[in-house]
Design a protein around this motif. Sequence first.
Motif, PDB file in Angstrom:
ATOM      1  N   ALA A   1      -3.590  -0.518   4.830  1.00  0.00           N
ATOM      2  CA  ALA A   1      -2.797   0.711   4.814  1.00  0.00           C
ATOM      3  C   ALA A   1      -1.538   0.574   3.962  1.00  0.00           C
ATOM      4  O   ALA A   1      -0.981   1.567   3.493  1.00  0.00           O
ATOM      5  CB  ALA A   1      -2.410   1.094   6.244  1.00  0.00           C
TER       6      ALA A   1
ATOM      7  N   THR B   1       0.494   3.345   1.660  1.00  0.00           N
ATOM      8  CA  THR B   1       1.776   3.690   2.281  1.00  0.00           C
ATOM      9  C   THR B   1       2.931   3.425   1.331  1.00  0.00           C
ATOM     10  O   THR B   1       3.857   4.232   1.201  1.00  0.00           O
ATOM     11  CB  THR B   1       1.990   2.883   3.578  1.00  0.00           C
TER      12      THR B   1
ATOM     13  N   TRP C   1       3.254   5.911  -1.250  1.00  0.00           N
ATOM     14  CA  TRP C   1       3.648   7.206  -0.695  1.00  0.00           C
ATOM     15  C   TRP C   1       5.138   7.247  -0.343  1.00  0.00           C
ATOM     16  O   TRP C   1       5.868   8.125  -0.801  1.00  0.00           O
ATOM     17  CB  TRP C   1       2.792   7.503   0.543  1.00  0.00           C
TER      18      TRP C   1
ATOM     19  N   THR D   1       8.514   0.865   3.288  1.00  0.00           N
ATOM     20  CA  THR D   1       7.344   0.173   3.829  1.00  0.00           C
ATOM     21  C   THR D   1       7.770  -1.139   4.495  1.00  0.00           C
ATOM     22  O   THR D   1       7.215  -1.545   5.521  1.00  0.00           O
ATOM     23  CB  THR D   1       6.313  -0.101   2.720  1.00  0.00           C
TER      24      THR D   1
ATOM     25  N   TYR E   1       1.462  -5.446   6.812  1.00  0.00           N
ATOM     26  CA  TYR E   1       2.345  -4.664   5.940  1.00  0.00           C
ATOM     27  C   TYR E   1       3.310  -5.581   5.183  1.00  0.00           C
ATOM     28  O   TYR E   1       3.485  -5.466   3.966  1.00  0.00           O
ATOM     29  CB  TYR E   1       3.155  -3.659   6.769  1.00  0.00           C
TER      30      TYR E   1
END
Length: 528
Positions: free
Chosen positions: A90, A94, A97, A103, A140
């Motif tokens: 993800a 992300t 975006w 993030t 992440y």
Amino acid sequence: MATGKEKSSVVHGEAQKVVTEFDAPKKKGRNKYAIACTILASMTSILLGYDIGVMSGAAIYIKKDLKISDVEVEILVGILNVYCLFGSAAAGRTSDWIGRRYTIVLASVIFFLGALLMGFATNYVFLMVGRFVAGIGVGYALMIAPVYAAEVSPASSRGFITSFPEVFINAGILFGYISNYAFSKLPTNLGWRFMLGIGAIPSVFLALVVIAMPESPRWLVMQGQLGLAKRVLDKTSDSKEESQLRLADIKAAAGIPEECTDDVVAVPKRSHGEGVWRELLIFPTPSVRRILIAAVGIHFFQQASGIDAVVLYSPRIFEKAGIKDDDHILLATVAVGFVKTCFILVATFLLDRVGRRPLLLTSVAGMIFSLAALGMGLTVIDHSDTKLIWAVALSLCTVLSYVAFFSIGMGPITWVYSSEIFPLRLRAQGCSIGVGVNRVTSGVLSMTFISLYKAITIGGAFFLYSGVALVGWIFFYTWLPETQGRTLEDMEILFTNSSWNKKKSSTNDTSGNSNDHINGQIQLGTNG
């Protein structure tokens, strides 16, 4: 069309000449602003390092307190790497975006929640829920920290700066080992909960300090924010000329015409991530395919050569080597963390001086011999009825030499290399694939190590890892070109040419002509 291309090549060549001949002598040191930004971003890697280090010792007390089996211990220790996949998968979209900076904040918040859940866990299932949440946060952080570091750093010191995430992973491992030793004196039911729960504290600090960082200039260009990107590039480049050159290259990679100089411009839809997966996986160009194989390969061999088996299960390895006292075992793991951290610091200063390939090949060669010697020492101990001091000493020394060799090359270069070779339009998603392979391999290895050494002996397990590392050395030697000194926008051209060694030698010919600009490639800070 060809004439325009040649003209552009000359312009870039002139810009390169300015940077090389006039700015290089004036440069007083590394760009401190870029270093400060990268340190802040890379500190998120502490989260993974701490979890790896602390779980190696906490697992001893969790097994005693919750009365779980060895298989459940394997799953508990290694499952975080599988959960990381959700975060790393993800993270690419992300970060495209909401930006690289936010993030990182998101990663810290998610890990904070996971650490709290683990610290307050009352049973095995509750603990696994905490591991799931923390794993997403780690996924992440693992993807975004190297990407941000690569995108903010100038080419002249990108290896040094981009190695920071690995530095902080090692620092986190050391803190985890120290935490194990510090809280081991508490009652069993409290000690492991403090070990895991205390990891929530750094994530709060990280979420706050990251707000002070600038956004990645490449992400800003992808959003059409040329004015903001230029200001960041001016601060993170070694000279104004290099800043202009980096901005021109990023604009070209994002599909923005060179004549567009407004602070805010319209960006082609492709720059926002549409069709990236199709271009990366389904219909890749030959150069993109080579880049993807290189990234997947280096991440696979980093983990398949056994590093997480040594770091996560070092207490068991030392116990098998003949150390029986818990305090002595935990102190030995602290020594592992200390050596690993020291040698990663050495690597950061060598990456931009020695280059990626020489360090990587030397590192993996040392790992091969260390693993083989460790396997021999443990096999001798396993087949002896008496305690052999020399074999115990050999096992301890080879564990330390293995993590030292890993840290001077294989550890940091994996993240540096994979974050710098993907084209801008594919970088976030490409890096997330690399992280995914890294975590799957790590998860499989860490969730099978106990079962593996019970099946083929612990010495046999390390002989197996030594063989895998040998295959990795051959892959690196034949497949990975040197990237030192090249701009990020130059990598796709580098991987287009299969004769890498010939190309490298051609840059050093003595014809008297400058070869800094070959086939449209720009090498900052090099002379013909």
